[in-house]
Design a protein around this motif. Sequence first.
Motif, PDB file in Angstrom:
ATOM      1  N   GLY A  73      43.588  37.393  90.941  1.00 23.11           N
ATOM      2  CA  GLY A  73      42.664  38.479  90.621  1.00 23.11           C
ATOM      3  C   GLY A  73      41.854  38.972  91.800  1.00 23.11           C
ATOM      4  O   GLY A  73      41.176  39.992  91.688  1.00 23.11           O
ATOM      5  N   SER A  74      41.906  38.274  92.926  1.00 25.39           N
ATOM      6  CA  SER A  74      41.170  38.720  94.121  1.00 25.39           C
ATOM      7  C   SER A  74      41.799  39.990  94.669  1.00 25.39           C
ATOM      8  O   SER A  74      43.008  40.191  94.589  1.00 25.39           O
ATOM      9  N   ILE A  75      40.981  40.834  95.246  1.00 22.24           N
ATOM     10  CA  ILE A  75      41.474  41.981  96.006  1.00 22.24           C
ATOM     11  C   ILE A  75      41.572  41.506  97.450  1.00 22.24           C
ATOM     12  O   ILE A  75      40.579  41.045  98.022  1.00 22.24           O
ATOM     13  N   GLU A  88      45.766  43.658  94.598  1.00 17.56           N
ATOM     14  CA  GLU A  88      45.282  42.538  93.789  1.00 17.56           C
ATOM     15  C   GLU A  88      46.243  41.369  93.966  1.00 17.56           C
ATOM     16  O   GLU A  88      47.450  41.526  93.838  1.00 17.56           O
ATOM     17  N   TYR A  89      45.713  40.216  94.198  1.00 20.01           N
ATOM     18  CA  TYR A  89      46.489  39.007  94.440  1.00 20.01           C
ATOM     19  C   TYR A  89      46.792  38.329  93.107  1.00 20.01           C
ATOM     20  O   TYR A  89      45.869  37.896  92.406  1.00 20.01           O
ATOM     21  N   VAL A  90      48.076  38.253  92.755  1.00 21.66           N
ATOM     22  CA  VAL A  90      48.478  37.633  91.487  1.00 21.66           C
ATOM     23  C   VAL A  90      49.654  36.699  91.752  1.00 21.66           C
ATOM     24  O   VAL A  90      50.805  37.130  91.815  1.00 21.66           O
ATOM     25  N   PRO A  91      49.397  35.409  91.917  1.00 24.12           N
ATOM     26  CA  PRO A  91      50.524  34.479  92.099  1.00 24.12           C
ATOM     27  C   PRO A  91      51.208  34.215  90.762  1.00 24.12           C
ATOM     28  O   PRO A  91      50.555  34.020  89.744  1.00 24.12           O
ATOM     29  N   VAL A  92      52.527  34.250  90.767  1.00 24.22           N
ATOM     30  CA  VAL A  92      53.345  33.962  89.587  1.00 24.22           C
ATOM     31  C   VAL A  92      54.193  32.752  89.956  1.00 24.22           C
ATOM     32  O   VAL A  92      54.261  32.363  91.118  1.00 24.22           O
ATOM     33  N   ALA A  93      54.851  32.168  88.983  1.00 29.73           N
ATOM     34  CA  ALA A  93      55.536  30.888  89.175  1.00 29.73           C
ATOM     35  C   ALA A  93      56.392  30.834  90.439  1.00 29.73           C
ATOM     36  O   ALA A  93      56.252  29.919  91.245  1.00 29.73           O
ATOM     37  N   ASN A  94      57.291  31.774  90.637  1.00 32.47           N
ATOM     38  CA  ASN A  94      58.216  31.662  91.770  1.00 32.47           C
ATOM     39  C   ASN A  94      58.078  32.788  92.788  1.00 32.47           C
ATOM     40  O   ASN A  94      58.884  32.913  93.694  1.00 32.47           O
ATOM     41  N   HIS A  95      57.070  33.627  92.636  1.00 33.93           N
ATOM     42  CA  HIS A  95      56.839  34.678  93.623  1.00 33.93           C
ATOM     43  C   HIS A  95      55.372  35.107  93.591  1.00 33.93           C
ATOM     44  O   HIS A  95      54.595  34.623  92.764  1.00 33.93           O
ATOM     45  N   PRO A 103      52.710  51.271  89.638  1.00 36.04           N
ATOM     46  CA  PRO A 103      53.780  50.261  89.814  1.00 36.04           C
ATOM     47  C   PRO A 103      54.603  50.481  91.080  1.00 36.04           C
ATOM     48  O   PRO A 103      55.099  49.517  91.665  1.00 36.04           O
ATOM     49  N   ALA A 104      54.746  51.729  91.524  1.00 40.52           N
ATOM     50  CA  ALA A 104      55.531  51.991  92.737  1.00 40.52           C
ATOM     51  C   ALA A 104      54.867  51.414  93.980  1.00 40.52           C
ATOM     52  O   ALA A 104      55.552  51.129  94.968  1.00 40.52           O
ATOM     53  N   ASP A 105      53.569  51.215  93.950  1.00 45.56           N
ATOM     54  CA  ASP A 105      52.852  50.681  95.107  1.00 45.56           C
ATOM     55  C   ASP A 105      52.732  49.158  95.086  1.00 45.56           C
ATOM     56  O   ASP A 105      52.194  48.565  96.019  1.00 45.56           O
ATOM     57  N   CYS A 106      53.211  48.505  94.017  1.00 48.36           N
ATOM     58  CA  CYS A 106      53.144  47.041  93.940  1.00 48.36           C
ATOM     59  C   CYS A 106      54.154  46.430  94.901  1.00 48.36           C
ATOM     60  O   CYS A 106      55.214  47.000  95.158  1.00 48.36           O
ATOM     61  N   ILE A 107      53.816  45.272  95.406  1.00 45.83           N
ATOM     62  CA  ILE A 107      54.675  44.559  96.346  1.00 45.83           C
ATOM     63  C   ILE A 107      54.918  43.167  95.788  1.00 45.83           C
ATOM     64  O   ILE A 107      53.979  42.486  95.370  1.00 45.83           O
ATOM     65  N   ILE A 108      56.170  42.758  95.772  1.00 45.57           N
ATOM     66  CA  ILE A 108      56.521  41.411  95.326  1.00 45.57           C
ATOM     67  C   ILE A 108      57.029  40.647  96.535  1.00 45.57           C
ATOM     68  O   ILE A 108      57.931  41.103  97.246  1.00 45.57           O
TER      69      ILE A 108
END
Length: 144
Positions: A73-75, A88-95, A103-108
């Motif tokens: 949730g951190s910026i 926004e920093y959102v860690p998910v299980a494997n990425h 959504p086009a500006d999101c980075i995985i």
Amino acid sequence: MLRVKKQRAKRDVLGFRLPMLTYEEPELDVSEIIVIDPDNTFFMRMGSDAMTAYHILPEHVLVIDRTLTPVSGSIVVFYHEGDFYTREYVPVANHLELRAGKPADCIIINQTQNFNCWGVVTLTLNPVLQPQHKIGRYARVCTC
């Protein structure tokens, strides 16, 4: 950086303290409010509209602390493929998902890629100066 605060001289009139000086408000120093660690605090201007959904508009000033570790949730401001990004920093299980307003500006970022967090945004400064005031010494103040 070490700061030295100037102390106001107490004024007495004919040996008696003025009643209004017995109750003094502490001085309001904006830098003490927005800068927690002066050696590791930096300022940047937002360069895109990717974070408008987070109320961070282009030309807003970001206050960034480089000592903080991002949590979900951190910026954050990070360096990726030669450019700086704010997401926004959102860690998910494997990425790691770095979310933006669109959504086009999101980075995985996968586990094989390197994530270089530059700092955590602690505050944004939202200017409210009208464009007509943007002259002279106020020319560099952003008008959003």
